[in-house]
Design a protein around this motif. Structure first.
Motif, mmCIF file in Angstrom:
data_model
loop_
_atom_site.group_PDB
_atom_site.id
_atom_site.type_symbol
_atom_site.label_atom_id
_atom_site.label_comp_id
_atom_site.label_asym_id
_atom_site.label_seq_id
_atom_site.Cartn_x
_atom_site.Cartn_y
_atom_site.Cartn_z
ATOM 1 N N CYS A 213 13.127 68.509 41.024
ATOM 2 C CA CYS A 213 12.319 69.288 41.971
ATOM 3 C C CYS A 213 11.281 68.408 42.658
ATOM 4 O O CYS A 213 11.003 68.578 43.847
ATOM 5 C CB CYS A 213 11.615 70.433 41.240
ATOM 6 N N VAL A 214 10.709 67.473 41.911
ATOM 7 C CA VAL A 214 9.724 66.555 42.479
ATOM 8 C C VAL A 214 10.359 65.692 43.558
ATOM 9 O O VAL A 214 9.781 65.472 44.636
ATOM 10 C CB VAL A 214 9.098 65.683 41.370
ATOM 11 N N SER A 215 11.569 65.227 43.300
ATOM 12 C CA SER A 215 12.255 64.408 44.295
ATOM 13 C C SER A 215 12.614 65.223 45.535
ATOM 14 O O SER A 215 12.586 64.711 46.652
ATOM 15 C CB SER A 215 13.529 63.810 43.690
ATOM 16 N N MET A 216 12.928 66.495 45.355
ATOM 17 C CA MET A 216 13.311 67.346 46.481
ATOM 18 C C MET A 216 12.105 67.827 47.282
ATOM 19 O O MET A 216 12.104 67.796 48.510
ATOM 20 C CB MET A 216 14.091 68.558 45.951
ATOM 21 N N LEU A 217 11.048 68.278 46.596
ATOM 22 C CA LEU A 217 9.936 68.944 47.266
ATOM 23 C C LEU A 217 8.689 68.075 47.417
ATOM 24 O O LEU A 217 7.821 68.399 48.232
ATOM 25 C CB LEU A 217 9.567 70.220 46.494
ATOM 26 N N ASN A 218 8.588 67.020 46.613
ATOM 27 C CA ASN A 218 7.448 66.098 46.680
ATOM 28 C C ASN A 218 6.099 66.818 46.629
ATOM 29 O O ASN A 218 5.244 66.642 47.497
ATOM 30 C CB ASN A 218 7.548 65.253 47.949
ATOM 31 N N PRO A 219 5.865 67.641 45.589
ATOM 32 C CA PRO A 219 4.555 68.289 45.457
ATOM 33 C C PRO A 219 3.501 67.275 45.020
ATOM 34 O O PRO A 219 3.827 66.231 44.444
ATOM 35 C CB PRO A 219 4.786 69.338 44.368
ATOM 36 N N SER A 220 2.242 67.585 45.291
ATOM 37 C CA SER A 220 1.159 66.737 44.785
ATOM 38 C C SER A 220 0.602 67.288 43.484
ATOM 39 O O SER A 220 -0.207 66.626 42.825
ATOM 40 C CB SER A 220 0.036 66.639 45.820
ATOM 41 N N LEU A 221 1.069 68.510 43.112
ATOM 42 C CA LEU A 221 0.536 69.149 41.925
ATOM 43 C C LEU A 221 1.588 70.047 41.282
ATOM 44 O O LEU A 221 2.298 70.779 41.983
ATOM 45 C CB LEU A 221 -0.684 70.009 42.305
ATOM 46 N N ILE A 222 1.708 69.967 39.964
ATOM 47 C CA ILE A 222 2.494 70.921 39.185
ATOM 48 C C ILE A 222 1.538 71.581 38.198
ATOM 49 O O ILE A 222 0.861 70.895 37.424
ATOM 50 C CB ILE A 222 3.647 70.247 38.416
#
Length: 393
Positions: free
Chosen positions: A316-325
């Protein structure tokens, strides 16, 4: 605020002008004319109408540069209230809030979703009226209702779609049921979306891209992208609980597939793993009790569950590139081992560029973010430009 508005399209209608005032900062008629480019006479007429609704009120006088100080106006969050409802599998959390989603009164009911929508919604309406009285607000001040449900929801209609934990609710027109009881508009969404919205609005308003992950009896996530909640084409965005985990190909999930994340890392999955090793763990609450007792086997199981969740979140990080989880839910609230396992796999498996500035944290107040998100959804409906324009002549 004004600096941002210099580069945005200028507000043209009353509803758009009202959005300028929603930050609560007092502004004069001249301020609003400069921001919107509208004539002073237009500003005055629209302010008069907004003041008559109670949504805007006088806020004192601005500093004078000579002559009589000009009057200022600001948003009044106390003008109306909304009812926020978070329906769980075994309980319902309700809150009456003002239009800034500040909780004025709340209650938790031991109410099973298995009792069906008519029983649950009737009790919600009854309790909502009592909470209104507790908050010293009249029924006429209720503007809307926001409801979160523990299953997939078609947001456009508010109907649950094949919800596994609540089969008797499938395709039921929940807005119609509750509108008949409370006589105001009702908005419905899945609970984890509202948790994401509540977490964002409460603690991380300046974060543009964020994932909220709820780990409890089941697993789900809500997506904030470009500062907005994203539901997807059919409202199924964020359903990470049914992404396959390669290391669990032989583990059956209730959905009919094998290897789903929920089947190996949810509270119920952890409980099943512990039972197989001789521990008394019938459900998620037993897992929490074992964690609190300091049981080493349970702590290791929770850490491994965190790793499984982390392996899915890495994609998901690779797909959406969030700055926060943000990780919420009763298990993350009880044990640091869960988030430690998540961090281990996310940082290990994701590209360095995607994790360079990524923070992974636990929810600051996960028990309330669901009702705050439900409130925010209801408030957005009431205060949208379209709804404000409808107040005009």
């Amino acid at each position: 605020m004004e600096d941002l508005l210099k580069f945005a399209p200028r507000p043209t209608g009353m509803g758009e002008m009202f959005q300028v005032l929603r930050d609560g900062q007092p502004r004069t008629r001249a301020d609003l004319a400069a921001i919107t480019g509208q004539a002073r006479s237009t500003i005055a007429a629209r302010l008069d109408l907004l003041v008559s609704t109670g949504l805007i009120g006088p806020a004192g006088e601005a500093s004078s540069t000579g002559g009589r100080p000009p009057a200022t106006f600001a948003f009044r969050p106390s003008a109306k209230v909304v009812l926020a409802v978070e329906v769980g599998v075994t309980n319902v959390h309700l809150a009456v809030t003002d239009l800034s989603s500040t909780i004025l009164a709340e209650a938790e009911l031991p109410l099973a979703v298995a009792d069906g929508p008519d029983v649950v919604m009737s009790k919600v309406a009854e309790t909502g009226r009592k909470l209104m009285a507790t908050a010293d607000r009249s029924p006429e001040e209720l503007a809307s209702v926001g409801v979160g449900l523990p299953g997939p929801v078609e947001y456009a209609t508010g109907r649950p779609i094949n919800p596994p934990a609540m089969p008797s609710w499938d395709a039921v027109d929940i807005p119609q049921v509750l509108e008949r009881l409370l006589k105001v508009p009702v908005l419905v969404d899945k609970d984890v979306n509202l948790m994401a919205l509540g977490e964002h609005r409460t603690n991380w308003r300046t974060v543009r891209d964020m994932l909220f992950v709820n780990v409890a009896t089941s697993i789900g996530s809500g997506i904030i992208s470009d500062g907005e909640l994203r539901r997807g084409a059919q409202g199924a965005a964020g359903d990470i609980g049914h992404i396959a985990v390669p290391t669990a190909k032989d583990v059956l999930c209730w959905c009919g597939n094998a290897g789903c994340l929920e089947a190996v890392a949810s509270g119920n999955a952890i409980a099943a793993w512990l039972r197989a090793r001789g521990l008394i763990a019938n459900d998620t609450s037993d897992v929490v009790a074992l964690i609190r007792s300091g049981d080493v086997t349970t702590s290791r199981a929770v850490r491994q569950a965190g790793r499984e969740i982390g392996s899915v979140l890495a994609a998901c990080v690779s797909m959406l590139n969030p700055s926060l989880i943000v990780v919420g839910g009763v298990i993350s609230d009880t044990s640091e081992h869960l988030i430690a396992g998540i961090r281990e796999l996310v940082y290990q498996s994701s590209l360095p560029l995607a994790t360079e500035h990524l923070r992974i944290v636990t929810s600051r107040n996960w028990s309330r973010v669901g009702v705050i998100g439900a409130s925010a959804m209801a408030v957005e409906h009431v205060l949208s430009p379209r709804a404000i324009d409808a107040l005009g002549p």
